[in-house]
Design an enzyme around this catalytic site. Structure first.
Site, mmCIF file in Angstrom:
data_model
loop_
_atom_site.group_PDB
_atom_site.id
_atom_site.type_symbol
_atom_site.label_atom_id
_atom_site.label_comp_id
_atom_site.label_asym_id
_atom_site.label_seq_id
_atom_site.Cartn_x
_atom_site.Cartn_y
_atom_site.Cartn_z
ATOM 1 N N GLU A 240 0.072 17.338 -1.515
ATOM 2 C CA GLU A 240 0.194 18.027 -0.232
ATOM 3 C C GLU A 240 1.481 18.850 -0.181
ATOM 4 O OE1 GLU A 240 -2.134 18.108 1.943
ATOM 5 O OE2 GLU A 240 -3.436 16.447 1.342
ATOM 6 N N CYS B 240 -1.059 9.637 7.242
ATOM 7 C CA CYS B 240 -0.623 10.324 6.026
ATOM 8 C C CYS B 240 0.250 11.533 6.379
ATOM 9 C CB CYS B 240 -1.828 10.770 5.198
ATOM 10 S SG CYS B 240 -2.768 9.405 4.481
ATOM 11 N N HIS C 148 -2.501 12.517 -1.954
ATOM 12 C CA HIS C 148 -3.748 11.855 -1.556
ATOM 13 C C HIS C 148 -4.539 11.466 -2.801
ATOM 14 C CE1 HIS C 148 -3.960 13.197 2.846
ATOM 15 N NE2 HIS C 148 -4.260 11.916 2.847
#
Length: 209
Positions: A85, A149, A168
């Protein structure tokens, strides 16, 4: 003179919803078995799926270990690849956590920027990790999901001034084994650390003023 080992902290989440055993914590435990080499003191931490626990824990981790960086790992039921991410988001948190709690402000940090980007060169890390581990697919994303998250990522980026990363992983067996997930995390961390120690390059991307 013996070189001092530097700490790297990697977190995974505990159970929530349909994820009775969270693949992120399994992956982090597999990473712990593999290690990151003699010079790195790897610390792994399981994080409850609770907003208040995250807000308490992140400052504690930075204060306790003074790590080179912290990498947070979470599970995505929709993912089929290991996803790195780019950024965390401040607002939009409306889902309740394991304690049936949701921030009243629906944000991580009141008055904080809407989006914080990691200073780590995410695209370069993805490229190099892919070449290091050919049997796992790595991708880059700019949306960590507006749940715990995303919340932990933004909170950690805010605390560390960008010296954090979030990854992830898909559920175990969809399609990767626990061992492969651990190897994927190891590949990502080793790439980041190699960029850090190489004086011709920087771990962090050069941003225009």
């Amino acid at each position: 003179m013996e070189t001092q080992r530097r700490a790297v902290v990697v977190t995974g989440f505990g159970p929530f919803g349909e994820h009775k055993v969270n693949a992120s914590w399994i992956a982090v435990q597999e990473l712990d078995k593999l290690g990151l080499g003699e010079s790195i003191d790897l610390k792994i931490v399981q994080v409850p799926v609770e907003y208040l626990a995250v807000k308490r824990l992140i400052p504690e981790l930075w204060a306790t270990y003074s790590p080179l960086l912290i990498v947070h790992v979470g599970v995505s039921g929709m993912a089929t690849s290991v996803t790195i991410e780019e950024c965390g988001h401040n607002a939009g948190y409306i889902r309740t956590d394991n304690c049936n709690f949701c921030p009243g402000t629906h944000c991580c940090v009141e008055g904080g920027p809407e989006c914080l980007h990691s200073d780590i060169d995410v695209k370069e890390v993805c490229k190099r990790a892919s070449s290091e581990l050919s049997d796992v697919q790595f991708t880059v994303s700019a949306d960590a999901g507006r749940y715990l998250c995303d919340f932990i990522y933004y909170t950690s980026l805010y605390q560390s001034n960008g010296k954090s990363l979030f990854v992830h992983v898909p559920p175990v067996g969809r399609p990767y084994t626990a061992t492969q997930l651990g190897q994927a995390l190891q590949a990502i961390l080793k790439v980041i650390l190699s960029m850090h120690v190489n004086h011709e390059e920087r771990i962090y991307c050069q941003r225009k003023a």
